[in-house]
Design an enzyme around this catalytic site. Structure first.
Site: not given
Length: 296
Positions: A31, A34
């Site tokens: 991600c 993230c």
């Protein structure tokens, strides 16, 4: 920052959030956002110096935990307090927005006071400690830690009227400062018991014997035990309610249980940097019992 799995979730998140707010970062290695948010959260955790605890959960590896929190996208952050999720946000927020989110919920940062440290000395004369706490509150009325310790010690010494006077300036903060709410619950128990006649405790025991689900009687008994400062007996009575009905009377038993843990807990002793202060084994045991019931 701690990596959390289903195996250590109860200890590192649920139990830990009983004393310190825990921010859960649901993320995944693939991600992109993230990877942007993660360093920001770690930087803020360091800056806030113990005001909250950061944990990370790999949503790919721990799908059961993600499902339990209803995670639909990552990154998603959930703030846990007192064993329960209280708020959250999704997406990679900038540092300022992360701090703004946290500041809505976290207690204000406070500088350690000499008077508070005095409480750590087991041999300290309570009268001397009380005097130092009184001076600390007078010198800095916004020092929530000193005021909590001052009011608590007054109540422990049986000086209820003085405690109420000292508590009056912050009574409106009971909705936002948990430990002030805990003190108020203790004082409310004192007011309740003062209205009861002699022999009230025996009547409550008779009601409980006749009906183990008489939660009102159990709760009133717990309040009486609080007034006597029989803390573990009061916790045991509240656990009897929680094991049968966790949500009874808008979670009144759970909230009172947490209040007692706040009152029981002594100030943490000073330790070297990087070390974790030892936890009262009785308090730790009853925190685990509450977590077990809440998660069952």
């Amino acid at each position: 920052m701690i990596d959390v799995t289903i195996a250590n979730f109860e200890a590192e998140v649920v139990a830990a959030s009983m004393t310190t707010p825990v921010l859960i970062d649901f993320w995944a290695p693939w991600c992109g956002p993230c990877k942007s948010l993660g360093p920001i959260l770690e930087k803020v955790e360091a800056e806030y110096a113990g005001r909250f605890k950061l944990v990370k959960i790999d949503s790919d590896q721990e799908q059961q935990l993600g499902a339990a929190f209803g995670i639909r996208s990552i990154p998603t952050c959930i703030l846990m307090m007192n064993g329960q999720p209280v708020d959250g946000f999704a997406g990679a927020l900038p540092e300022g927005k992360v701090k703004e989110f946290l500041d809505k919920h976290l207690p204000p940062a406070g500088e350690p006071e000499e008077a508070e440290l005095a409480l750590e000395e087991e041999s300290a004369d309570p009268a001397d400690v009380l005097e130092k706490l009184q001076h600390a509150v007078a010198a800095n009325p916004a020092d929530d830690n000193a005021r909590f310790d001052y009011v608590k010690l007054l109540l422990q010494m049986g000086r209820e009227d003085d405690a109420k006077v000292a508590f009056a300036p912050v009574i409106a903060q009971t909705t936002v400062v948990r430990r002030f709410d805990s003190l108020k619950r203790w004082m409310d128990a004192m007011d309740f018991v003062a209205t009861q006649g002699t022999g009230a405790a025996a009547g409550l025991d008779a009601r409980i014997t006749a009906n183990k689900r008489d939660f009102e009687a159990r709760f009133d008994k717990a309040r009486g035990l609080m007034v006597q400062q029989r803390w573990t007996d009061a916790l045991d009575e509240l656990l009897e309610i929680l094991m049968r009905d966790k949500a009874w009377n808008e979670e009144l038993a759970r909230k009172t249980y947490i209040a007692i843990l706040d009152i029981m807990e002594a100030p943490k002793p000073k330790v070297a940097d990087g070390q974790i202060p030892p936890e009262d084994p009785v308090v730790a045991t009853y925190r685990r019992r509450l977590s077990s019931v809440v998660l069952s």
